[in-house]
Design an enzyme around this catalytic site. Structure first.
Site, PDB file in Angstrom:
ATOM      1  N   TYR A  95     -12.387  -2.208  -3.328  1.00 42.55           N
ATOM      2  CA  TYR A  95     -12.888  -2.260  -1.958  1.00 42.55           C
ATOM      3  C   TYR A  95     -14.417  -2.222  -1.894  1.00 42.55           C
ATOM      4  CZ  TYR A  95      -8.251  -1.841   0.241  1.00 42.55           C
ATOM      5  OH  TYR A  95      -6.964  -2.069   0.691  1.00 42.55           O
TER       6      TYR A  95
ATOM      7  N   LYS B  75       0.833  -1.204   0.000  1.00 41.24           N
ATOM      8  CA  LYS B  75       0.000   0.000   0.000  1.00 41.24           C
ATOM      9  C   LYS B  75       0.877   1.269   0.000  1.00 41.24           C
ATOM     10  CE  LYS B  75      -3.960  -2.187   2.320  1.00 41.24           C
ATOM     11  NZ  LYS B  75      -4.898  -2.123   3.471  1.00 41.24           N
TER      12      LYS B  75
ATOM     13  N   GLU C 206      -9.584  -9.833  -7.945  1.00 44.50           N
ATOM     14  CA  GLU C 206      -8.599  -8.756  -7.782  1.00 44.50           C
ATOM     15  C   GLU C 206      -7.477  -8.861  -8.820  1.00 44.50           C
ATOM     16  OE1 GLU C 206      -7.653  -9.174  -3.613  1.00 44.50           O
ATOM     17  OE2 GLU C 206      -9.598  -8.371  -3.003  1.00 44.50           O
TER      18      GLU C 206
ATOM     19  N   ASN D 128      -1.953  -0.089   7.088  1.00 46.00           N
ATOM     20  CA  ASN D 128      -1.451  -1.403   7.494  1.00 46.00           C
ATOM     21  C   ASN D 128      -0.584  -2.082   6.444  1.00 46.00           C
ATOM     22  OD1 ASN D 128      -3.484  -2.057   5.766  1.00 46.00           O
ATOM     23  ND2 ASN D 128      -4.736  -3.176   7.256  1.00 46.00           N
TER      24      ASN D 128
ATOM     25  N   HIS E 166      -1.891  -5.325   1.279  1.00 49.34           N
ATOM     26  CA  HIS E 166      -3.178  -5.961   0.997  1.00 49.34           C
ATOM     27  C   HIS E 166      -2.923  -7.359   0.450  1.00 49.34           C
ATOM     28  CE1 HIS E 166      -7.199  -6.748  -0.595  1.00 49.34           C
ATOM     29  NE2 HIS E 166      -6.564  -7.276  -1.621  1.00 49.34           N
TER      30      HIS E 166
HETATM   31  P1  DAT Z   1      -7.873  -6.858   5.196  1.00 56.75           P
HETATM   32  O1  DAT Z   1      -7.078  -5.761   4.533  1.00 56.75           O
HETATM   33  O2  DAT Z   1      -7.111  -7.527   6.281  1.00 56.75           O
HETATM   34  O3  DAT Z   1      -8.474  -7.835   4.206  1.00 56.75           O
HETATM   35  P2  DAT Z   1     -10.551  -5.738   5.448  1.00 56.75           P
HETATM   36  O4  DAT Z   1     -10.842  -6.312   4.105  1.00 56.75           O
HETATM   37  O5  DAT Z   1     -11.511  -6.029   6.539  1.00 56.75           O
HETATM   38  O6  DAT Z   1      -9.101  -6.150   5.959  1.00 56.75           O
HETATM   39  O7  DAT Z   1     -10.470  -4.151   5.337  1.00 56.75           O
HETATM   40  C1  DAT Z   1      -9.825  -3.556   4.226  1.00 56.75           C
HETATM   41  C2  DAT Z   1      -8.983  -2.400   4.702  1.00 56.75           C
HETATM   42  O8  DAT Z   1      -9.828  -1.391   5.279  1.00 56.75           O
HETATM   43  C3  DAT Z   1      -7.997  -2.751   5.811  1.00 56.75           C
HETATM   44  O9  DAT Z   1      -6.804  -3.277   5.316  1.00 56.75           O
HETATM   45  C4  DAT Z   1      -7.801  -1.436   6.497  1.00 56.75           C
HETATM   46  C5  DAT Z   1      -9.169  -0.768   6.371  1.00 56.75           C
HETATM   47  N1  DAT Z   1      -9.961  -0.968   7.583  1.00 56.75           N
HETATM   48  C6  DAT Z   1     -10.536  -2.118   8.008  1.00 56.75           C
HETATM   49  N2  DAT Z   1     -11.192  -1.958   9.148  1.00 56.75           N
HETATM   50  C7  DAT Z   1     -11.039  -0.642   9.474  1.00 56.75           C
HETATM   51  C8  DAT Z   1     -11.466   0.171  10.555  1.00 56.75           C
HETATM   52  N3  DAT Z   1     -12.208  -0.323  11.550  1.00 56.75           N
HETATM   53  N4  DAT Z   1     -11.086   1.481  10.545  1.00 56.75           N
HETATM   54  C9  DAT Z   1     -10.351   1.990   9.560  1.00 56.75           C
HETATM   55  N5  DAT Z   1      -9.903   1.294   8.505  1.00 56.75           N
HETATM   56  C10 DAT Z   1     -10.239  -0.013   8.477  1.00 56.75           C
HETATM   57 MG    MG Z   2      -9.957  -7.655   2.794  1.00 65.74          MG
END
Ligand code: DAT
Ligand code: MG
Length: 147
Positions: free
Chosen positions: A49, A9, A126, A112, A115
């Site tokens: 997303y 990212k 994707e 974080n 991805h």
């Molecule tokens: P991952 O990236 O582990 O698949 P996800 O698909 O649940 O996680 O969420 C996508 C991204 O969105 C994640 O990498 C960071 C952001 N995100 C997730 N939960 C969040 C939250 N509670 N507050 C802010 N950003 C968040």
């Molecule tokens: Mg995800």
């Protein structure tokens, strides 16, 4: 052979973590079949997303992922989808175990570092969103019989 979509990212690119992340997947024994530095358009970000479009953090997520270049990759290997998720660690770096990418390099959930596709279905979707067929290279590595 199984393939997954992995992306460093914008925070990971800015923090010079492309090499470190590529190295982890290479040394694990997976094969890189595609990779490029690219900017993500707002449209692509919203599509990628899409599952989160009703979440309160969606706007922030789209603006973060389009805030600078990302390094998009496709990695291939047995069980790579699930294992790559384990190598990444939990979504929230504060919950990610030390030794995982997010556990070692991330601080807060909004940034974080990496991805990775979470299922066979999202991997397929994707990879198709980010790569054209001719950007993925089919080749053999002689070392594969030792992995
Ligand atoms: P991952 O990236 O582990 O698949 P996800 O698909 O649940 O996680 O969420 C996508 C991204 O969105 C994640 O990498 C960071 C952001 N995100 C997730 N939960 C969040 C939250 N509670 N507050 C802010 N950003 C968040
Ligand atoms: Mg995800």
């Amino acid at each position: 052979m199984e393939r997954t979509f992995i992306m460093v990212k914008p925070d990971g690119v800015q923090r010079n973590l492309i090499g470190e992340i590529v190295q982890r997947f290479e040394q694990k024994g997976y094969k890189l079949v595609g990779g490029k530095l690219m900017s993500i358009s707002k449209e692509l970000a919203e599509e990628h997303y899409g599952e989160h479009k009703d979440k309160p953090f969606f706007g922030e997520l789209v603006s973060f992922i389009t805030s600078g270049p990302v390094f998009a990759m496709v990695w291939e290997g047995e069980g790579v989808i699930l294992t790559a998720r384990q190598m990444m660690g939990a979504t929230n770096p504060q919950e990610a175990a030390p030794g995982t990418i997010r556990g070692d390099y991330g601080v807060q959930v909004g940034m974080n570092v990496i991805h990775g596709s979470d299922s066979e279905e999202s991997a397929k979707r994707e990879i198709g969103l980010f790569f054209k067929e001719d950007e993925l290279i089919d080749y053999n590595k002689t070392i594969s019989e030792w992995i």
